[in-house]
Scaffold this motif. Structure first.
Motif, short mmCIF file in Angstrom:
data_model
loop_
_atom_site.label_atom_id
_atom_site.label_comp_id
_atom_site.label_asym_id
_atom_site.label_seq_id
_atom_site.Cartn_x
_atom_site.Cartn_y
_atom_site.Cartn_z
N HIS A 82 157.09 -56.64 2.66
CA HIS A 82 157.72 -58.01 2.43
C HIS A 82 158.55 -58.35 3.64
CE1 HIS A 82 155.82 -57.47 -1.48
NE2 HIS A 82 155.95 -58.71 -1.66
N SER A 83 159.12 -57.29 4.16
CA SER A 83 160.01 -57.49 5.45
C SER A 83 159.73 -56.69 6.47
CB SER A 83 161.48 -57.52 4.81
OG SER A 83 161.44 -56.06 4.41
N ARG A 84 160.39 -56.87 7.64
CA ARG A 84 160.44 -55.95 8.68
C ARG A 84 160.84 -54.75 8.62
NH1 ARG A 84 163.69 -55.42 13.64
NH2 ARG A 84 162.30 -54.86 15.20
N SER A 85 162.27 -54.89 7.80
CA SER A 85 163.00 -53.50 7.24
C SER A 85 161.91 -52.77 6.48
CB SER A 85 164.11 -54.08 6.40
OG SER A 85 164.70 -52.71 6.13
N GLU A 86 161.07 -53.13 5.62
CA GLU A 86 160.37 -52.34 4.73
C GLU A 86 159.12 -51.83 5.93
OE1 GLU A 86 157.86 -54.56 1.89
OE2 GLU A 86 159.72 -54.75 0.80
N ALA A 87 158.47 -52.46 6.88
CA ALA A 87 157.85 -51.93 7.73
C ALA A 87 158.39 -50.70 8.58
CB ALA A 87 157.07 -53.00 8.74
N ILE A 88 159.48 -50.90 8.98
CA ILE A 88 160.35 -49.74 9.84
C ILE A 88 160.49 -48.72 8.84
CG2 ILE A 88 162.45 -49.30 10.73
CD1 ILE A 88 162.81 -52.19 11.90
N ILE A 89 160.78 -48.60 7.72
CA ILE A 89 160.98 -47.62 6.55
C ILE A 89 159.69 -46.78 6.48
CG2 ILE A 89 161.31 -46.73 4.53
CD1 ILE A 89 163.51 -49.43 4.21
N SER A 90 158.65 -47.38 6.58
CA SER A 90 157.38 -47.16 6.30
C SER A 90 156.93 -46.11 7.81
CB SER A 90 156.30 -47.83 6.08
OG SER A 90 154.99 -47.18 6.04
#
Length: 101
Positions: A55-63
């Motif tokens: 849902h967000s760039r931050s979620e992608a970075i965490i993954s």
């Protein structure tokens, strides 16, 4: 077989390869591959509704950080030399310093 030859596949064949490798004692690769394919879909399509698993760039970075950590753990469990271990430690240090943006 996989250690003796180079193996090329499109993303649609990656799940079968990861299952084969798990059968050869490389545990956790199916889950890792599933996560990697989600990151690939995000990288290719962006955050589009119904397309991206994030849902967000931050979620992608965490993954992505989680994937990199898992990959480092897999490599660390292998029989590698001191130079490679030092490099992995440097990568871990840098990865830990990256925020979730």
């Amino acid at each position: 077989m996989y250690l003796r030859i180079g193996y090329s596949a499109h993303t649609t064949g990656m799940m079968g390869i990861s299952r084969d490798l798990e059968g050869l004692s490389f545990k956790g690769l199916v889950n890792l591959t599933t996560a990697m394919l989600g990151v690939h879909r995000y990288a290719y399509n962006g955050l589009g509704d119904g397309i991206s698993p994030f849902h967000s760039r931050s979620e992608a970075i965490i993954s992505i950080k989680g994937l990199m950590t898992a990959e480092i753990d897999i490599i660390s469990s292998m029989d590698i030399g001191n130079e490679e271990r030092e490099l992995l430690e440097k990568i871990k240090k840098e990865l830990n310093s990256v925020g979730d943006l």
